[in-house]
Enzyme design. Structure first.
Site, mmCIF file in Angstrom:
data_model
loop_
_atom_site.group_PDB
_atom_site.id
_atom_site.type_symbol
_atom_site.label_atom_id
_atom_site.label_comp_id
_atom_site.label_asym_id
_atom_site.label_seq_id
_atom_site.Cartn_x
_atom_site.Cartn_y
_atom_site.Cartn_z
ATOM 1 N N ASP A 1 4.885 -13.325 17.378
ATOM 2 C CA ASP A 1 5.148 -14.232 18.501
ATOM 3 C C ASP A 1 6.637 -14.547 18.674
ATOM 4 O O ASP A 1 7.051 -14.993 19.741
ATOM 5 C CB ASP A 1 4.423 -15.566 18.265
ATOM 6 C CG ASP A 1 2.916 -15.456 18.431
ATOM 7 O OD1 ASP A 1 2.432 -14.359 18.750
ATOM 8 O OD2 ASP A 1 2.233 -16.478 18.246
ATOM 9 N N CYS B 1 -7.019 -17.719 15.412
ATOM 10 C CA CYS B 1 -7.859 -17.519 16.592
ATOM 11 C C CYS B 1 -9.221 -18.180 16.422
ATOM 12 O O CYS B 1 -9.916 -18.433 17.407
ATOM 13 C CB CYS B 1 -8.024 -16.025 16.867
ATOM 14 S SG CYS B 1 -6.442 -15.153 16.855
ATOM 15 N N ARG C 1 0.815 -1.222 0.000
ATOM 16 C CA ARG C 1 0.000 0.000 0.000
ATOM 17 C C ARG C 1 0.841 1.262 0.000
ATOM 18 O O ARG C 1 0.419 2.292 -0.496
ATOM 19 C CB ARG C 1 -0.948 0.005 1.212
ATOM 20 C CG ARG C 1 -2.095 -0.999 1.071
ATOM 21 C CD ARG C 1 -3.188 -0.718 2.095
ATOM 22 N NE ARG C 1 -2.743 -0.930 3.460
ATOM 23 C CZ ARG C 1 -2.853 -2.089 4.118
ATOM 24 N NH1 ARG C 1 -3.392 -3.131 3.536
ATOM 25 N NH2 ARG C 1 -2.432 -2.193 5.353
ATOM 26 N N ALA D 1 11.967 -8.129 12.634
ATOM 27 C CA ALA D 1 11.223 -9.296 13.132
ATOM 28 C C ALA D 1 10.030 -8.813 13.929
ATOM 29 O O ALA D 1 10.031 -7.713 14.499
ATOM 30 C CB ALA D 1 12.127 -10.176 13.990
ATOM 31 N N TYR E 1 -24.043 5.959 28.017
ATOM 32 C CA TYR E 1 -24.948 5.283 28.950
ATOM 33 C C TYR E 1 -26.407 5.397 28.541
ATOM 34 O O TYR E 1 -26.918 6.474 28.267
ATOM 35 C CB TYR E 1 -24.782 5.856 30.379
ATOM 36 C CG TYR E 1 -25.985 5.553 31.245
ATOM 37 C CD1 TYR E 1 -26.331 4.219 31.514
ATOM 38 C CD2 TYR E 1 -26.804 6.562 31.740
ATOM 39 C CE1 TYR E 1 -27.466 3.926 32.266
ATOM 40 C CE2 TYR E 1 -27.929 6.273 32.492
ATOM 41 C CZ TYR E 1 -28.262 4.948 32.742
ATOM 42 O OH TYR E 1 -29.372 4.644 33.456
HETATM 43 P P1 FAD Z 1 1.793 -16.873 12.933
HETATM 44 O O1 FAD Z 1 0.519 -16.183 12.671
HETATM 45 O O2 FAD Z 1 1.761 -18.156 13.666
HETATM 46 O O3 FAD Z 1 2.509 -17.104 11.545
HETATM 47 C C1 FAD Z 1 3.781 -17.676 11.462
HETATM 48 C C2 FAD Z 1 3.889 -18.410 10.133
HETATM 49 O O4 FAD Z 1 5.252 -18.536 9.798
HETATM 50 C C3 FAD Z 1 3.352 -19.837 10.219
HETATM 51 O O5 FAD Z 1 2.316 -20.035 9.277
HETATM 52 C C4 FAD Z 1 4.558 -20.709 9.904
HETATM 53 O O6 FAD Z 1 4.237 -21.833 9.106
HETATM 54 C C5 FAD Z 1 5.454 -19.754 9.135
HETATM 55 N N1 FAD Z 1 6.882 -20.094 9.220
HETATM 56 C C6 FAD Z 1 7.594 -20.290 10.360
HETATM 57 N N2 FAD Z 1 8.867 -20.548 10.071
HETATM 58 C C7 FAD Z 1 8.971 -20.515 8.723
HETATM 59 C C8 FAD Z 1 10.042 -20.713 7.828
HETATM 60 N N3 FAD Z 1 11.279 -20.976 8.252
HETATM 61 N N4 FAD Z 1 9.805 -20.616 6.501
HETATM 62 C C9 FAD Z 1 8.551 -20.336 6.046
HETATM 63 N N5 FAD Z 1 7.504 -20.140 6.851
HETATM 64 C C10 FAD Z 1 7.706 -20.214 8.170
HETATM 65 N N6 FAD Z 1 -4.305 -14.428 19.720
HETATM 66 C C11 FAD Z 1 -5.198 -13.520 20.143
HETATM 67 O O7 FAD Z 1 -4.844 -12.356 20.300
HETATM 68 N N7 FAD Z 1 -6.498 -13.867 20.385
HETATM 69 C C12 FAD Z 1 -6.951 -15.141 20.205
HETATM 70 O O8 FAD Z 1 -8.137 -15.418 20.407
HETATM 71 C C13 FAD Z 1 -6.037 -16.116 19.785
HETATM 72 N N8 FAD Z 1 -6.420 -17.394 19.602
HETATM 73 C C14 FAD Z 1 -5.526 -18.308 19.139
HETATM 74 C C15 FAD Z 1 -5.952 -19.618 18.927
HETATM 75 C C16 FAD Z 1 -5.072 -20.560 18.451
HETATM 76 C C17 FAD Z 1 -5.531 -21.963 18.259
HETATM 77 C C18 FAD Z 1 -3.730 -20.197 18.138
HETATM 78 C C19 FAD Z 1 -2.754 -21.205 17.607
HETATM 79 C C20 FAD Z 1 -3.292 -18.898 18.351
HETATM 80 C C21 FAD Z 1 -4.190 -17.949 18.847
HETATM 81 N N9 FAD Z 1 -3.786 -16.627 19.067
HETATM 82 C C22 FAD Z 1 -4.694 -15.713 19.536
HETATM 83 C C23 FAD Z 1 -2.396 -16.210 18.850
HETATM 84 C C24 FAD Z 1 -2.193 -15.560 17.474
HETATM 85 O O9 FAD Z 1 -2.694 -16.395 16.485
HETATM 86 C C25 FAD Z 1 -0.721 -15.286 17.261
HETATM 87 O O10 FAD Z 1 -0.282 -14.423 18.271
HETATM 88 C C26 FAD Z 1 -0.416 -14.664 15.913
HETATM 89 O O11 FAD Z 1 -0.853 -15.473 14.869
HETATM 90 C C27 FAD Z 1 1.095 -14.441 15.779
HETATM 91 O O12 FAD Z 1 1.422 -13.995 14.510
HETATM 92 P P2 FAD Z 1 2.830 -14.354 13.862
HETATM 93 O O13 FAD Z 1 2.868 -13.736 12.514
HETATM 94 O O14 FAD Z 1 3.903 -14.060 14.814
HETATM 95 O O15 FAD Z 1 2.799 -15.948 13.733
#
Ligand code: FAD
Length: 577
Positions: free
Chosen positions: A284, A43, A22, A281, A428
C-alpha cells in the site's frame, strides 16, 4: 551472508520474508513490526466484528513464534523503525515495550509499512466512540465497545469497500446503520448506474444513507455522539466508523530522503527498488504506473502486495531479474446479498483522462435460466471505439460475479479486446453458466455496437430534450409496461412489432428499450431492416434506467424523535430496537 531487514510484518512484509527464506536458506532475515501481530488477515477484520468469523484466532495466518520457527526469521514485534541512515546502511528501532532505542544494520532493506486511514480534521474527530479499522487492536476496540456500550446505532462515514463491509457486519449484529457519503454514490470506482443498483439494494436492507453529504463536526451529548452534517441535519449515534480512505504510510521513507511520488507513495522502479538501490518497497505504501494509463497510481489491495512480496524477494536474491507489471485494481466486495466487482478503468476515469471510449451494459443470468436459482448479473464494459481494446469492467450481481471479474481482468491485463471476450472458453453445465457466458454476451454486444449493427443510447442521454425529440418504443409485454416505463413510451410488444410498423414515424429517432436489452436489440434489427433510419437501443434497458431514476439515498428512516419524561431527546427507533 546477506542481512535483509524488513519493515512491516503483514501482507507485503511477511510474504517477502517467507519467500526470501525459501530461496535463500543462509540469509539473515530480520522482520520489524510495530504492532503485536504479524501476518494476519486485515481483509477478515470486518467479518470478525460482524461475528461471521467467530473465532478470533482464525484471523492469524501465522503467529510471530510459529513464523520465526518455520522460516528461521528474527521476528521483532512491538518494534518501530523510526529512521533510516542510508549512508551507514542502518536503521533506528524503538522497542515499544521497553522504550529502548537501538540501531540495526542491513545489506538490503525492504519497506512494507502499508497505508494509514485518513482522519480528516473535523471538530470532535478524536471523541470516544469514533474508530478507524486498520488492524487487530482497532478491531478489538470496536468489538469491545459494541459489547460494553450496547451499541444500537452506528454511523459509517464514507461508503467505500471497507465502509460498506462494516455497514453489513454491524447491521448483521442488529445495529441500526447509517452511512454518510460525500459523493453522489457509494463505491467510487463504479460508475453511477452500477452504484445505483447497490443503492437500491441498501434501501431494501434498511440501511439509512445520505449521499452528497459530509460530516462537519462530532459532539458528545447525553452519552451519544451528535453528528452534524453539511445539510444542517444532526444524527445521534453510539458508534462511528471512519472509512474515508487511506494514504500511503510513507513518512519513514520520506524522512530518509527516498523519492516520494506525486500521490504520496514511495516511488519504485520496475524491480520495486526505491530511489536507493539497496532499499525495496511494496504494498500500500508505494505508487506505480497504472498499466493502462502509465500514470502513477496507488493500489490498496492485498493481492498486489502479496505478489509484490515474491518479486522483491526474488530480486534481492537473484539480482533484479523479475519485473513488476503493475495492477489494474481488480477488486470485489460483498455488500449484503450483492457482490460488486470491478477491474481496470471506469467510464468516469476515462472521461477524466480524455480517452475516447464506448460503454455497454448487459444484464445476463448467473447460469442457465431453466436451472433453479439463476440470479441476475449486471455487467458494464468500457472499450476503445477504434479496435475494441478493453479498458475496464464493473459487475454487480448475486452469484458468479467473482469469476466474471477475474476472467475480464485476465483479458484486460493481457491487453485484450472485446473480441477476446467472445472467445473465452468457459466450463459450462446448467448450474454454472449458460452455453454463452455473460462474459461472451458482453463481447457479442460490444461487437454489434462497434460494427454498427446496432446503435445505442445511454440512460444519461435520455434528458427532456431527447425524450421530446425522439419516439420512445417499449417492446416489453403489456404487464411489464404497466409496472413502470420511460415517460412517454409507446408499448408495442416485440412479437407484434412487424405487424405494427405503421404506428412508427419514418423520420427522426426511435429509441427502443426492453427490460435488459435483448428484445430491444431484436426490435432494432427489425426496424433497421425495414428502412427506419435512426434506431437506437437503450443500453442496459429499463432495468438500468429504473436503478438510476429511483430515489438514490435513503434518508431519515430511523427518524422519530421524542422528548422523554426526563426532558432528554430520544429517538423512538433506537428505543424500540
Ligand atoms: P499492511 O498489511 O497494512 O502491513 C503494514 C504493517 O507495517 C503494519 O502492520 C504496520 O504496523 C507496520 N509498520 C508500519 N510502519 C512501521 C514501522 N515504521 N516500523 C515497524 N512496523 C511498521 N484488500 C483486498 O484486496 N481485499 C479485501 O477484502 C481487503 N479488505 C480489507 C479490510 C480492511 C479492514 C483493511 C484495513 C484492509 C483491507 N484490504 C483488502 C487491504 C489490504 O489489507 C492491504 O492492501 C494490504 O494489507 C497491504 O499490505 P502492506 O504490506 O502494504 O500493508
Amino acid at each position: 551472508m546477506a542481512k535483509i531487514v524488513i519493515v512491516g510484518g503483514v501482507a507485503g512484509g511477511a510474504t517477502t520474508a517467507a519467500r526470501l527464506r525459501r530461496i535463500d536458506e543462509q540469509a539473515q532475515i530480520v522482520l520489524f513490526e510495530r504492532g503485536k501481530y504479524i501476518s494476519y488477515a486485515n481483509c477478515g477484520l470486518p467479518y470478525y466484528i460482524g461475528d461471521v468469523i467467530a473465532d478470533r484466532g482464525r484471523l492469524f495466518v501465522q503467529t510471530p513464534r510459529r513464523f520465526a520457527a518455520r522460516f528461521k526469521i528474527d521476528v521483532r514485534i512491538r518494534s518501530e523503525v523510526t529512521a533510516i541512515d542510508r549512508k551507514a546502511r542502518q536503521i533506528t528501532v524503538t522497542d515499544l515495550k521497553t522504550k529502548k532505542t537501538y540501531q540495526e544494520s542491513y545489506d538490503k532493506l525492504v519497506l512494507s509499512p502499508g497505508a494509514e486511514p485518513v482522519k480528516p480534521p473535523i471538530p470532535g474527530i478524536d471523541l470516544r466512540g469514533i474508530f478507524t479499522v486498520r488492524n487487530v487492536p482497532d478491531t478489538d476496540r470496536i468489538k469491545d465497545y459494541i459489547g460494553k456500550r450496547k451499541v444500537q446505532r452506528a454511523l459509517i462515514v464514507g461508503a467505500g469497500f471497507i465502509g460498506l463491509e462494516m455497514a453489513e457486519n454491524l447491521h448483521r449484529r442488529g445495529i441500526l446503520v447509517t452511512i454518510v457519503e460525500m459523493a453522489e454514490q457509494v463505491m467510487t470506482p463504479l460508475d453511477f448506474e452500477m452504484a445505483a443498483e447497490v443503492h437500491q439494494h441498501l434501501k431494501a436492507k434498511n440501511v439509512e444513507f445520505y449521499l452528497n453529504e459530509a460530516v462537519t463536526s462530532f459532539e458528545s451529548r447525553l452519552g451519544k455522539l451528535a453528528v452534524h452534517l453539511s445539510s444542517g441535519k444532526e444524527l445521534r449515534v453510539d458508534l462511528v466508523i471512519l472509512g474515508v480512505g487511506v494514504r500511503p504510510d510513507s513518512a519513514l521513507a520520506r524522512d530518509s530522503g527516498l523519492q516520494i511520488g506525486e500521490r504520496g507513495g514511495i516511488r519504485v522502479d520496475e524491480f520495486l527498488r526505491t530511489s536507493d538501490p539497496d532499499i525495496y518497497a511494496l504494498g500500500d505504501a508505494i505508487e506505480f504506473p497504472h498499466p493502462l494509463l502509465g500514470k502513477p497510481t496507488s493500489i490498496y489491495l492485498a493481492g498486489p502486495a502479496n505478489k509484490q512480496g515474491r518479486i522483491v524477494a526474488d530480486n534481492i536474491v537473484r539480482e533484479n531479474k523479475r519485473v513488476y507489471r503493475g495492477s489494474i485494481a481488480t477488486a470485489i466486495a460483498k455488500v449484503f446479498d450483492l457482490t460488486v466487482g470491478s477491474t481496470g478503468l471506469s467510464e468516469k476515469a476515462l472521461r477524466a483522462e480524455g480517452i475516447p471510449f464506448v460503454s455497454s451494459i448487459t444484464h445476463s443470468a448467473s447460469h442457465a435460466g431453466y436451472y433453479p436459482d439463476a440470479q441476475p448479473i449486471s455487467m458494464k464494459i468500457v472499450f476503445s471505439p477504434d479496435d475494441g481494446r478493453l479498458f475496464g469492467a464493473q459487475i454487480v450481481g448475486y452469484h458468479g460475479v467473482d469469476k466474471r471479474v477475474d476472467i475480464i481482468a485476465t483479458v484486460l491485463k493481457q491487453g485484450g479486446t472485446i473480441y477476446d471476450l467472445q472467445e473465452i472458453e468457459h466450463a459450462y453445465a446448467p448450474p454454472f453458466s449458460s452455453a454463452k457466458d455473460p462474459v461472451n454476451i458482453a463481447g457479442f454486444v460490444a461487437e454489434n455496437i462497434l460494427t454498427d449493427l446496432v446503435k445505442i443510447v445511454h440512460w444519461h442521454e435520455l434528458n427532456e430534450a431527447e425524450l421530446s425529440r425522439s419516439f420512445i418504443l417499449d417492446v416489453r409485454q403489456p404487464d411489464e409496461y404497466k409496472l413502470g416505463k420511460v415517460e412517454g413510451a409507446k408499448n408495442i410488444p416485440l412479437n407484434s412489432l412487424r405487424n405494427r410498423l405503421k404506428e412508427l414515424p419514418r423520420e427522426g429517432r426511435i429509441i427502443v428499450y426492453c427490460a435488459a436489452g435483448l428484445r430491444a436489440y431484436l426490435a432494432c434489427r427489425i426496424l433497421s431492416q425495414n428502412g427506419f433510419p435512426e434506431v437506437y437501443n437503450l443500453s442496459g434497458g429499463y432495468k438500468t434506467y429504473e436503478f438510476v431514476t429511483e430515489k438514490q439515498a435513503n434518508e431519515d428512516i430511523f427518524e422519530g424523535d421524542v422528548i422523554g419524561k426526563d426532558g432528554n431527546i430520544y429517538q423512538t427507533a433506537v428505543e424500540e430496537a
